[in-house]
Design an enzyme around this catalytic site. Structure first.
Site, short mmCIF file in Angstrom:
data_model
loop_
_atom_site.label_atom_id
_atom_site.label_comp_id
_atom_site.label_asym_id
_atom_site.label_seq_id
_atom_site.Cartn_x
_atom_site.Cartn_y
_atom_site.Cartn_z
N ASN A 93 -1.88 4.06 2.71
CA ASN A 93 -2.07 4.63 1.37
C ASN A 93 -1.89 6.14 1.37
O ASN A 93 -1.23 6.70 0.49
CB ASN A 93 -3.45 4.26 0.84
CG ASN A 93 -3.49 2.87 0.22
OD1 ASN A 93 -3.01 2.66 -0.87
ND2 ASN A 93 -4.06 1.92 0.95
N CYS B 263 -6.21 -6.96 3.68
CA CYS B 263 -7.40 -6.92 4.55
C CYS B 263 -8.49 -7.88 4.08
O CYS B 263 -9.42 -8.19 4.83
CB CYS B 263 -7.95 -5.50 4.61
SG CYS B 263 -6.82 -4.31 5.36
N ARG C 236 4.13 10.53 -11.13
CA ARG C 236 3.32 11.62 -11.67
C ARG C 236 4.02 12.97 -11.51
O ARG C 236 3.92 13.84 -12.36
CB ARG C 236 1.95 11.65 -10.97
CG ARG C 236 0.99 10.58 -11.47
CD ARG C 236 -0.43 10.85 -11.02
NE ARG C 236 -0.59 10.61 -9.59
CZ ARG C 236 -0.91 9.44 -9.07
NH1 ARG C 236 -1.07 8.39 -9.85
NH2 ARG C 236 -1.06 9.31 -7.76
N LYS D 270 -28.73 3.04 23.16
CA LYS D 270 -29.17 2.02 22.21
C LYS D 270 -30.21 2.64 21.29
O LYS D 270 -31.24 3.14 21.77
CB LYS D 270 -29.75 0.81 22.93
CG LYS D 270 -30.20 -0.31 21.99
CD LYS D 270 -30.56 -1.57 22.75
CE LYS D 270 -31.88 -1.42 23.48
NZ LYS D 270 -32.34 -2.70 24.08
N VAL E 162 15.73 -6.36 1.75
CA VAL E 162 16.76 -5.46 2.29
C VAL E 162 17.21 -6.00 3.64
O VAL E 162 16.39 -6.21 4.55
CB VAL E 162 16.22 -4.02 2.43
CG1 VAL E 162 17.25 -3.14 3.13
CG2 VAL E 162 15.88 -3.45 1.06
N ASP F 42 2.85 0.89 7.64
CA ASP F 42 2.84 0.13 8.89
C ASP F 42 4.19 0.04 9.59
O ASP F 42 4.27 -0.45 10.71
CB ASP F 42 2.33 -1.29 8.64
CG ASP F 42 0.85 -1.33 8.30
OD1 ASP F 42 0.21 -0.26 8.32
OD2 ASP F 42 0.34 -2.43 8.02
N ALA G 75 0.80 -1.23 0.00
CA ALA G 75 0.00 0.00 0.00
C ALA G 75 0.83 1.27 0.00
O ALA G 75 0.76 2.10 -0.92
CB ALA G 75 -0.95 -0.01 1.20
N ALA G 76 1.65 1.47 1.04
CA ALA G 76 2.40 2.72 1.16
C ALA G 76 3.45 2.85 0.07
O ALA G 76 3.60 3.91 -0.55
CB ALA G 76 3.05 2.82 2.53
N TRP H 181 -34.58 10.96 14.67
CA TRP H 181 -33.46 11.25 15.58
C TRP H 181 -32.45 10.11 15.42
O TRP H 181 -32.63 9.03 15.94
CB TRP H 181 -33.93 11.36 17.03
CG TRP H 181 -34.58 12.66 17.33
CD1 TRP H 181 -35.92 12.92 17.39
CD2 TRP H 181 -33.93 13.90 17.58
NE1 TRP H 181 -36.15 14.24 17.66
CE2 TRP H 181 -34.94 14.87 17.78
CE3 TRP H 181 -32.59 14.30 17.65
CZ2 TRP H 181 -34.65 16.21 18.06
CZ3 TRP H 181 -32.31 15.62 17.92
CH2 TRP H 181 -33.32 16.56 18.13
#
Length: 455
Positions: free
Chosen positions: A307, A47, A26, A363, A84, A285, A15-16, A436
């Site tokens: 991300n 996930c 870009r 509730k 690495v 992470d 992800a990262a 409500w």
């Protein structure tokens, strides 16, 4: 004479790391970008692994988000099975292990996005056949094949966090009898105990054996698993064990190179995701992140955060100046028919910080009271009773929880008070909410406590 080619090196191909790579591309079409990934797969939805194992998702290929070919087409070099093992920040180089050799790679800018790895408890028997952690697509596919074969009838899940609960449900869906062991006094330590009790009741009602305040001390077997022994001397028979006691940042190699780590072992960064070493950034992470409720840096290993951090790191590594403001820790999990969500800090955490905290729990219903199919929703708000500022929230129900919690996360990011929360203009129609909304009911109840203290 042509200028030497500048090189952005990224450690981690999920992800990262890939968010950083694509953003950097870009920003700078001419930059040399290399992604190092220690496994043989990049860009898959980790996930989604419990849903693949439960067979809600039939094909593992559905979890693959971005093929390597698409990255190569964008001019991003992806080196699979490149781990690495060492860094030299003075030389601006990393040492990589492949199946054939060790290799030295130079960089001008480095983004560490090495993710997290499962915590494997140091107990005898963890290497037996039938012991799994659920963190990679390869292992998930192996486990699913075993389940389809009918090899397993019973399982013990060690750990009652998000992954533990998702895996307990996945295995239950596959017809196994499941026991969950949790060392703490409740499941889901990220929510308060009163809310966790609602989850525990649903789990046991669905046939899961739950043992809290219990530790596994030994996995029994010779070559394959036959059971688990607890610290109370109980033997739980099973042929499958899932280790789901959490994750830790995969950042040891960075610490050895002189990159500063925080108390959790995650890499320290500033608001621009810079480490203490020039031209080295960290995201995802493996890195800590600012909790905007407490204004402290903590460890939040979440895909959404990874991300977003990746994009910011990619911007800053290519000369832009982007700030990552932090997170409120919004998270949701679906288990045993319940949507379980939380954001901000818990009441227990606020009390530890000695904050002037109060809470309310109400509730409500997910739809208008007269509309068919309405479900109960429990809402807990945690707030500062002096200022009225919202500090956190938890919600549990069988419908309509996840997106309602996003409203509360937005309120936290904007530092709203419970009175301001009670004044929000939320949508209404009988199939979606009562007049409500449960959020407004909870906010009104909280505001009464703030007023009672003031007047």
């Amino acid at each position: 004479m042509a200028k030497p080619e500048k090189h952005l090196l990224i450690i981690g191909g999920n992800a990262a790391g890939l968010s950083a790579a694509r953003r950097a591309r870009r920003n700078d079409p001419r930059l040399k970008i290399t992604v190092l990934e220690k496994s043989g797969i990049v860009s898959y939805g980790a996930c989604g692994l419990p849903y693949y194992i439960s067979d809600v998702i039939k094909d593992e290929k559905a979890l693959l988000v971005l093929p390597v070919d698409a990255l190569v087409k964008d001019g991003i070099d992806v080196l699979l099975n490149h781990e690495v093992v060492e860094m030299n920040v003075r030389e601006r180089s990393v040492y990589v292990r492949t199946a054939e050799q060790f290799q030295k790679i130079q960089y001008d800018w480095l983004i560490i996005a090495s993710g997290a790895r499962p915590i494997e408890p140091d107990i005898p028997g963890r290497d037996l056949d039938g012991v799994y952690t659920v963190r990679s697509l390869e292992k998930a596919a192996q486990l699913k094949n075993e389940l389809i074969s009918g090899k397993h009838r019973s399982a013990v899940v060690i750990g009652g966090g998000y992954i533990g609960l998702e895996m307990a449900e996945a295995l239950t869906r596959q017809g196994l009898k499941v026991t969950v062991i949790e060392q703490k006094s409740q499941v889901l330590p990220y929510i308060d105990s009163d809310m966790a009790a609602l989850v525990e009741s649903e789990m046991t009602g669905r046939g899961v054996a739950l043992k809290t305040s219990t530790a596994a001390v030994r996995i029994i077997g010779e070559q394959a698993v036959r059971g688990v022994e607890t610290d109370g001397g109980e033997i739980l028979s099973c042929s499958l064990v899932i280790l789901a006691v959490g994750v830790r940042p995969n950042a040891d190699f960075a610490g050895l190179a002189g990159i500063e780590l925080g108390p959790s072992g995650a890499i320290r960064t500033d608001d621009y995701l810079r480490t203490n070493v020039l031209n080295v950034y960290a995201a995802g992470d493996c890195a800590q992140v600012k909790n905007t409720v407490t204004n402290k840096f903590e460890y939040f290993p979440l895909g959404t955060t990874a991300n977003k951090q990746g994009r910011v790191a990619g911007d800053n590594a290519t000369g832009r100046r982007q700030k990552f403001s932090g997170v409120v820790g919004a998270a949701v999990v679906e288990a045993f028919g319940l949507e379980i969500a939380r954001t901000g800090i818990t009441e227990a955490h606020a009390l530890k910080l000695r904050m002037p905290v109060k809470s309310v729990t109400i509730k409500g219903t997910s739809r208008a009271g007269y509309f068919p199919g309405k479900k109960e929703i429990y809402v807990k708000l945690i707030f500062d009773f002096l200022s009225g500022r919202l500090l956190g929230a938890q919600m549990i129900g069988k419908e309509g929880v996840a997106k309602r919690l996003d409203v509360l996360s937005t309120a936290l990011q904007q530092k709203l008070t419970v009175q301001e929360l009670s004044e929000l203009d939320l949508s209404y129609a009988p199939p979606f909410a009562p007049v409500w909304d449960p959020l407004l009911i909870a906010a009104n109840q909280a505001q009464k406590l703030v007023w009672a203290r003031r007047y």
